[in-house]
Design a protein around this motif. Structure first.
Motif, PDB file in Angstrom:
ATOM      1  N   ALA A  36      15.181   2.758  -4.259  1.00 43.66           N
ATOM      2  CA  ALA A  36      14.077   2.978  -3.322  1.00 43.66           C
ATOM      3  C   ALA A  36      14.198   2.066  -2.107  1.00 43.66           C
ATOM      4  O   ALA A  36      13.936   2.481  -0.970  1.00 43.66           O
ATOM      5  CB  ALA A  36      12.742   2.751  -4.030  1.00 43.66           C
ATOM      6  N   ARG A  37      14.607   0.830  -2.317  1.00 44.62           N
ATOM      7  CA  ARG A  37      14.745  -0.097  -1.187  1.00 44.62           C
ATOM      8  C   ARG A  37      15.861   0.338  -0.245  1.00 44.62           C
ATOM      9  O   ARG A  37      15.787   0.081   0.964  1.00 44.62           O
ATOM     10  CB  ARG A  37      14.994  -1.514  -1.704  1.00 44.62           C
ATOM     11  N   ALA A  38      16.871   1.007  -0.780  1.00 42.95           N
ATOM     12  CA  ALA A  38      17.949   1.520   0.071  1.00 42.95           C
ATOM     13  C   ALA A  38      17.458   2.642   0.981  1.00 42.95           C
ATOM     14  O   ALA A  38      18.126   2.987   1.958  1.00 42.95           O
ATOM     15  CB  ALA A  38      19.099   2.018  -0.789  1.00 42.95           C
ATOM     16  N   VAL A  41      18.434   8.878 -11.066  1.00 47.81           N
ATOM     17  CA  VAL A  41      18.253   7.694 -10.225  1.00 47.81           C
ATOM     18  C   VAL A  41      19.458   7.511  -9.311  1.00 47.81           C
ATOM     19  O   VAL A  41      19.326   7.193  -8.122  1.00 47.81           O
ATOM     20  CB  VAL A  41      18.011   6.440 -11.086  1.00 47.81           C
ATOM     21  N   ALA A  42      20.654   7.745  -9.857  1.00 44.67           N
ATOM     22  CA  ALA A  42      21.861   7.623  -9.042  1.00 44.67           C
ATOM     23  C   ALA A  42      21.865   8.618  -7.891  1.00 44.67           C
ATOM     24  O   ALA A  42      22.352   8.326  -6.793  1.00 44.67           O
ATOM     25  CB  ALA A  42      23.101   7.820  -9.913  1.00 44.67           C
ATOM     26  N   GLU A  74      15.575   7.159   8.888  1.00 44.54           N
ATOM     27  CA  GLU A  74      16.691   7.629   9.698  1.00 44.54           C
ATOM     28  C   GLU A  74      16.315   8.973  10.321  1.00 44.54           C
ATOM     29  O   GLU A  74      16.328   9.995   9.641  1.00 44.54           O
ATOM     30  CB  GLU A  74      17.955   7.777   8.849  1.00 44.54           C
ATOM     31  N   PRO A  75      15.954   8.990  11.587  1.00 43.00           N
ATOM     32  CA  PRO A  75      15.561  10.254  12.212  1.00 43.00           C
ATOM     33  C   PRO A  75      16.734  11.211  12.292  1.00 43.00           C
ATOM     34  O   PRO A  75      17.893  10.793  12.232  1.00 43.00           O
ATOM     35  CB  PRO A  75      15.099   9.818  13.613  1.00 43.00           C
ATOM     36  N   TRP A 119      19.436  11.118  -0.934  1.00 42.21           N
ATOM     37  CA  TRP A 119      18.211  11.382  -0.180  1.00 42.21           C
ATOM     38  C   TRP A 119      18.223  10.744   1.204  1.00 42.21           C
ATOM     39  O   TRP A 119      17.339  11.004   2.013  1.00 42.21           O
ATOM     40  CB  TRP A 119      17.002  10.854  -0.946  1.00 42.21           C
ATOM     41  N   ARG A 120      19.191   9.885   1.473  1.00 39.91           N
ATOM     42  CA  ARG A 120      19.219   9.164   2.747  1.00 39.91           C
ATOM     43  C   ARG A 120      19.197  10.157   3.912  1.00 39.91           C
ATOM     44  O   ARG A 120      19.933  11.129   3.948  1.00 39.91           O
ATOM     45  CB  ARG A 120      20.467   8.289   2.837  1.00 39.91           C
ATOM     46  N   GLY A 121      18.331   9.866   4.866  1.00 38.51           N
ATOM     47  CA  GLY A 121      18.173  10.728   6.018  1.00 38.51           C
ATOM     48  C   GLY A 121      17.175  11.845   5.809  1.00 38.51           C
ATOM     49  O   GLY A 121      16.815  12.535   6.761  1.00 38.51           O
ATOM     50  N   VAL A 122      16.727  12.036   4.567  1.00 41.80           N
ATOM     51  CA  VAL A 122      15.752  13.082   4.260  1.00 41.80           C
ATOM     52  C   VAL A 122      14.436  12.473   3.779  1.00 41.80           C
ATOM     53  O   VAL A 122      13.361  12.909   4.179  1.00 41.80           O
ATOM     54  CB  VAL A 122      16.303  14.044   3.185  1.00 41.80           C
TER      55      VAL A 122
END
Length: 288
Positions: free
Chosen positions: A148-150, A117-118, A155-156, A123-126
């Motif tokens: 998930a909310r984060a 989970v951490a 982010e293209p 995953w941000r941006g992907v």
């Protein structure tokens, strides 16, 4: 509706009649996950979470298992509660891949919750979840929902560095394609053209058109996402796996790559190895 009735319905609804079978199976997954105290959380991903699911969609989920139960948790036995399985195995990426008796496919990542989970922060941006509350089926601690909310905001890809990477990749792989053709390896050239070069061309095309929602699977919804002219250029790079067809498609592919690269260079001032481009074109032209 009871869990038994949900299970029976999910196993008997025709696979290709509607998206109802997927909705039903997800409802059952939520029920059995809540009943299984070994699970800390369950997260859906894929077309259902994007609101794009239909009768042909898969059931894709992360099963976050309590750390104390991670070594003994039987993913197959858990998934088999949803419906009988025609196939279940661990695929090349270490993911439990299944085929249910109605031919619906599924992929289940079985992960120890403590670290997995951490790691979602990476995953941000992907990956993004436009409706994170829809994606989270179970969250006993609140950690999964927060993660998930984060990722709710899309982010293209950053255009300049991405365009530079893709144009360099395409030059490199197309040179390899030219060498493979010169060696007479038609099947290998065909594979390079369709599985390596074409996806990167589509990503560069999507970047230029501002249509990056389906970035990781760039051929997805191509008919709706890209203009007719781009679709025609892509189609011209496809062929049968025969020598003459592959050679023609390779030349058309390289011309499309050069046109895309030129457009990217004009827009974002990226550097192109133009002498190498000429070399590649000359070598492909010689392979007739």
């Amino acid at each position: 509706m009871s869990s038994y009735e949900l299970r029976r319905e999910s196993a008997t609804v025709p696979r290709r009649s509607s998206a109802h079978a997927l909705d039903t199976r997800i409802s059952l997954l939520r029920d059995i996950a809540h009943a299984d105290q070994r699970l800390e959380g369950v997260l859906l991903y894929g077309s259902w979470t994007l609101g794009e699911a239909d009768a042909h969609s898969d059931l894709d989920a992360y099963l976050f298992v309590n750390d104390a139960d991670a070594d003994t948790f039987d993913g197959r036995a858990f998934v088999e509660q949803l419906a009988p399985l025609k196939l279940a195995y661990t695929n090349m990426y270490g993911i439990l891949a299944v085929v249910f008796d109605d031919l619906m496919r599924g992929e289940f990542h079985v992960e120890a919750a403590g670290s997995a989970v951490a790691e979602m922060a990476s995953w941000r941006g992907v990956v993004h979840f436009p409706d994170p509350d829809r994606a989270v089926l179970l969250d006993r601690t609140g950690r999964l929902t927060a993660a998930a909310r984060a990722l709710a905001e899309y982010e293209p890809p950053e255009p300049v560095a991405t365009a530079q990477q893709l144009t360099d990749e395409l030059a490199n792989w197309t040179l390899m394609l030219a060498h493979v053709l010169a060696r007479g390896e038609t099947a290998r050239a065909y594979a390079l053209l369709h599985t390596v070069i074409a996806p990167q061309q589509l990503q560069l095309c999507r970047l230029l058109r501002g249509s990056t929602t389906h970035w990781l699977t760039p051929s997805r919804a191509l008919e709706e996402d890209l203009p007719a002219g781009d679709q025609e250029r892509y189609t011209a790079t496809t062929c049968r796996a025969v020598d003459a067809g592959v050679r023609v498609a390779a030349r058309k592919s390289w011309q499309w790559t050069r046109d895309l690269a030129t457009e990217a260079a004009q827009r974002w001032r990226i550097a192109l190895p133009l002498p190498l481009h000429e070399n590649i074109g000359t070598q492909l032209a010689a392979e007739r």
